[in-house]
Design a protein around this motif. Structure first.
Motif, PDB file in Angstrom:
ATOM      1  N   ASN A  17      39.655  45.359  41.771  1.00 32.33           N
ATOM      2  CA  ASN A  17      38.862  44.593  40.799  1.00 32.33           C
ATOM      3  C   ASN A  17      38.252  45.514  39.748  1.00 32.33           C
ATOM      4  O   ASN A  17      38.252  45.202  38.554  1.00 32.33           O
ATOM      5  CB  ASN A  17      37.772  43.794  41.521  1.00 32.33           C
ATOM      6  CG  ASN A  17      36.982  42.924  40.574  1.00 32.33           C
ATOM      7  OD1 ASN A  17      37.543  42.233  39.731  1.00 32.33           O
ATOM      8  ND2 ASN A  17      35.658  42.961  40.702  1.00 32.33           N
ATOM      9  N   TYR A  18      37.746  46.657  40.172  1.00 33.46           N
ATOM     10  CA  TYR A  18      37.123  47.609  39.242  1.00 33.46           C
ATOM     11  C   TYR A  18      38.160  48.157  38.256  1.00 33.46           C
ATOM     12  O   TYR A  18      37.916  48.217  37.050  1.00 33.46           O
ATOM     13  CB  TYR A  18      36.461  48.743  40.026  1.00 33.46           C
ATOM     14  CG  TYR A  18      35.512  49.575  39.199  1.00 33.46           C
ATOM     15  CD1 TYR A  18      34.240  49.101  38.877  1.00 33.46           C
ATOM     16  CD2 TYR A  18      35.887  50.825  38.724  1.00 33.46           C
ATOM     17  CE1 TYR A  18      33.370  49.860  38.116  1.00 33.46           C
ATOM     18  CE2 TYR A  18      35.022  51.593  37.973  1.00 33.46           C
ATOM     19  CZ  TYR A  18      33.762  51.101  37.666  1.00 33.46           C
ATOM     20  OH  TYR A  18      32.901  51.850  36.904  1.00 33.46           O
ATOM     21  N   ARG A  20      40.954  46.701  37.418  1.00 26.08           N
ATOM     22  CA  ARG A  20      41.346  45.564  36.566  1.00 26.08           C
ATOM     23  C   ARG A  20      40.340  45.378  35.421  1.00 26.08           C
ATOM     24  O   ARG A  20      40.720  45.135  34.283  1.00 26.08           O
ATOM     25  CB  ARG A  20      41.469  44.306  37.428  1.00 26.08           C
ATOM     26  CG  ARG A  20      42.159  43.149  36.758  1.00 26.08           C
ATOM     27  CD  ARG A  20      42.486  41.972  37.684  1.00 26.08           C
ATOM     28  NE  ARG A  20      41.713  41.810  38.890  1.00 26.08           N
ATOM     29  CZ  ARG A  20      42.134  42.181  40.122  1.00 26.08           C
ATOM     30  NH1 ARG A  20      43.299  42.723  40.298  1.00 26.08           N
ATOM     31  NH2 ARG A  20      41.358  41.989  41.169  1.00 26.08           N
ATOM     32  N   ARG A  21      39.052  45.521  35.732  1.00 22.17           N
ATOM     33  CA  ARG A  21      38.015  45.415  34.696  1.00 22.17           C
ATOM     34  C   ARG A  21      38.160  46.536  33.666  1.00 22.17           C
ATOM     35  O   ARG A  21      37.977  46.317  32.469  1.00 22.17           O
ATOM     36  CB  ARG A  21      36.629  45.449  35.338  1.00 22.17           C
ATOM     37  CG  ARG A  21      36.306  44.175  36.100  1.00 22.17           C
ATOM     38  CD  ARG A  21      35.029  44.286  36.899  1.00 22.17           C
ATOM     39  NE  ARG A  21      33.877  44.560  36.071  1.00 22.17           N
ATOM     40  CZ  ARG A  21      32.725  45.049  36.538  1.00 22.17           C
ATOM     41  NH1 ARG A  21      32.600  45.328  37.827  1.00 22.17           N
ATOM     42  NH2 ARG A  21      31.717  45.257  35.729  1.00 22.17           N
ATOM     43  N   ARG A  23      41.002  48.093  32.899  1.00 18.88           N
ATOM     44  CA  ARG A  23      42.210  47.775  32.118  1.00 18.88           C
ATOM     45  C   ARG A  23      41.913  46.711  31.055  1.00 18.88           C
ATOM     46  O   ARG A  23      42.391  46.811  29.931  1.00 18.88           O
ATOM     47  CB  ARG A  23      43.338  47.294  33.034  1.00 18.88           C
ATOM     48  CG  ARG A  23      43.971  48.377  33.851  1.00 18.88           C
ATOM     49  CD  ARG A  23      45.140  47.808  34.678  1.00 18.88           C
ATOM     50  NE  ARG A  23      45.594  48.722  35.680  1.00 18.88           N
ATOM     51  CZ  ARG A  23      46.431  49.726  35.482  1.00 18.88           C
ATOM     52  NH1 ARG A  23      46.908  49.946  34.284  1.00 18.88           N
ATOM     53  NH2 ARG A  23      46.787  50.523  36.473  1.00 18.88           N
ATOM     54  N   ARG A  24      41.155  45.712  31.428  1.00 17.97           N
ATOM     55  CA  ARG A  24      40.826  44.636  30.477  1.00 17.97           C
ATOM     56  C   ARG A  24      39.957  45.187  29.338  1.00 17.97           C
ATOM     57  O   ARG A  24      40.148  44.834  28.177  1.00 17.97           O
ATOM     58  CB  ARG A  24      40.115  43.505  31.222  1.00 17.97           C
ATOM     59  CG  ARG A  24      39.961  42.247  30.434  1.00 17.97           C
ATOM     60  CD  ARG A  24      39.413  41.060  31.233  1.00 17.97           C
ATOM     61  NE  ARG A  24      38.346  41.385  32.137  1.00 17.97           N
ATOM     62  CZ  ARG A  24      38.405  41.261  33.473  1.00 17.97           C
ATOM     63  NH1 ARG A  24      39.486  40.812  34.051  1.00 17.97           N
ATOM     64  NH2 ARG A  24      37.375  41.577  34.227  1.00 17.97           N
ATOM     65  N   THR A  25      39.044  46.077  29.658  1.00 23.59           N
ATOM     66  CA  THR A  25      38.136  46.640  28.656  1.00 23.59           C
ATOM     67  C   THR A  25      38.864  47.558  27.679  1.00 23.59           C
ATOM     68  O   THR A  25      38.524  47.611  26.502  1.00 23.59           O
ATOM     69  CB  THR A  25      36.985  47.403  29.351  1.00 23.59           C
ATOM     70  OG1 THR A  25      36.325  46.524  30.264  1.00 23.59           O
ATOM     71  CG2 THR A  25      35.990  47.933  28.338  1.00 23.59           C
ATOM     72  N   THR A  65      31.203  53.194  42.252  1.00 25.47           N
ATOM     73  CA  THR A  65      31.340  52.276  41.110  1.00 25.47           C
ATOM     74  C   THR A  65      29.981  51.960  40.490  1.00 25.47           C
ATOM     75  O   THR A  65      29.889  51.774  39.279  1.00 25.47           O
ATOM     76  CB  THR A  65      32.071  50.979  41.503  1.00 25.47           C
ATOM     77  OG1 THR A  65      31.388  50.349  42.597  1.00 25.47           O
ATOM     78  CG2 THR A  65      33.525  51.250  41.869  1.00 25.47           C
ATOM     79  N   ASP A  70      29.156  49.571  34.918  1.00 27.42           N
ATOM     80  CA  ASP A  70      30.037  48.465  34.550  1.00 27.42           C
ATOM     81  C   ASP A  70      31.007  48.923  33.466  1.00 27.42           C
ATOM     82  O   ASP A  70      30.568  49.378  32.399  1.00 27.42           O
ATOM     83  CB  ASP A  70      29.231  47.277  34.030  1.00 27.42           C
ATOM     84  CG  ASP A  70      28.410  46.601  35.107  1.00 27.42           C
ATOM     85  OD1 ASP A  70      28.811  46.678  36.279  1.00 27.42           O
ATOM     86  OD2 ASP A  70      27.381  45.987  34.760  1.00 27.42           O
ATOM     87  N   PRO A  71      32.317  48.792  33.696  1.00 30.22           N
ATOM     88  CA  PRO A  71      33.296  49.245  32.699  1.00 30.22           C
ATOM     89  C   PRO A  71      33.082  48.619  31.319  1.00 30.22           C
ATOM     90  O   PRO A  71      33.241  49.287  30.300  1.00 30.22           O
ATOM     91  CB  PRO A  71      34.643  48.818  33.285  1.00 30.22           C
ATOM     92  CG  PRO A  71      34.410  48.673  34.736  1.00 30.22           C
ATOM     93  CD  PRO A  71      32.971  48.266  34.888  1.00 30.22           C
ATOM     94  N   GLU A  72      32.694  47.358  31.302  1.00 34.79           N
ATOM     95  CA  GLU A  72      32.504  46.660  30.029  1.00 34.79           C
ATOM     96  C   GLU A  72      31.396  47.298  29.186  1.00 34.79           C
ATOM     97  O   GLU A  72      31.465  47.278  27.958  1.00 34.79           O
ATOM     98  CB  GLU A  72      32.181  45.173  30.263  1.00 34.79           C
ATOM     99  CG  GLU A  72      33.283  44.381  30.943  1.00 34.79           C
ATOM    100  CD  GLU A  72      33.308  44.517  32.472  1.00 34.79           C
ATOM    101  OE1 GLU A  72      34.210  43.942  33.090  1.00 34.79           O
ATOM    102  OE2 GLU A  72      32.431  45.203  33.047  1.00 34.79           O
TER     103      GLU A  72
END
Length: 193
Positions: A17-18, A20-21, A23-25, A65, A70-72
């Motif tokens: 999940n981390y 994936r976040r 990658r999305r960012t 993490t 938070d990656p965002e």
């Protein structure tokens, strides 16, 4: 990048999940930049797991993490900076618009750049309008004074279009020069950061 494999299914879900976040960012970045960011974060996670001998996988991963953040939020300035670097290297309008949008919160200067690039888009629209409505689009003067650059719906005889067939080449050349000047100014603004 090779994903880290966990024995604990919950730890694997947290990790997946981390990532994936992340990658999305970073989706707007080039492939090389994406790989750099993913490998950097993956490396921090891997080293953090190796250095923590006291906790279970889930606890280790949650602590790591949480420390990374938070990656965002954490990646937002990095993504904006990398996109700005890409825009100034390539002169690609898509990258420039993305860089401006990502950096717009960094200050007033980028807001000005956004407005100026919108005006460049307007030059393109004017060229199309000149082809579609040649008598109503151009540089208009009234009694020798500037009236409007654009489209005019009136048939007033005291208003004359002065560029005629030279309107499209003039606007195209102006847009081209403006585009390169703004991109160079954007590069200069980036260097001052």
């Amino acid at each position: 990048m090779k994903n880290i494999e966990f024995k604990d299914k919950s730890a694997q879900q947290i990790y997946d999940n981390y990532i994936r976040r992340i990658r999305r960012t970073i989706a707007v970045l080039s492939e090389d930049d994406k790989q750099d960011v993913l490998m950097e974060f993956n490396s921090h996670i891997y080293e953090g797991i190796l250095n923590d001998n006291n906790n279970k996988e889930v606890e280790k991963l949650l602590k790591i993490t949480q420390d990374l953040g938070d990656p965002e939020l954490v990646l937002k300035p990095l993504v904006a900076e990398k996109k700005l670097n890409q825009a100034t290297r390539t002169f690609n309008p898509k990258h420039i618009f993305q860089a401006i949008l990502l950096n717009i919160k960094n200050g007033f200067v980028y807001s000005i750049f956004a407005i100026l690039y919108i005006l460049l888009f307007g030059f393109g629209v004017l060229m199309v309008l000149k082809i579609m409505y040649p008598d109503h689009t151009g540089l208009f003067l009234k009694d020798g004074k500037f009236e409007v650059l654009g489209m005019l719906e009136t048939d007033d005889n005291s208003i004359t279009e002065v560029l005629g067939n030279w309107f499209i080449p003039t606007v195209f050349f102006s847009a081209l020069v403006s585009y390169f000047l703004l991109t160079i100014l954007l590069r200069t603004a980036k260097k001052k950061k």
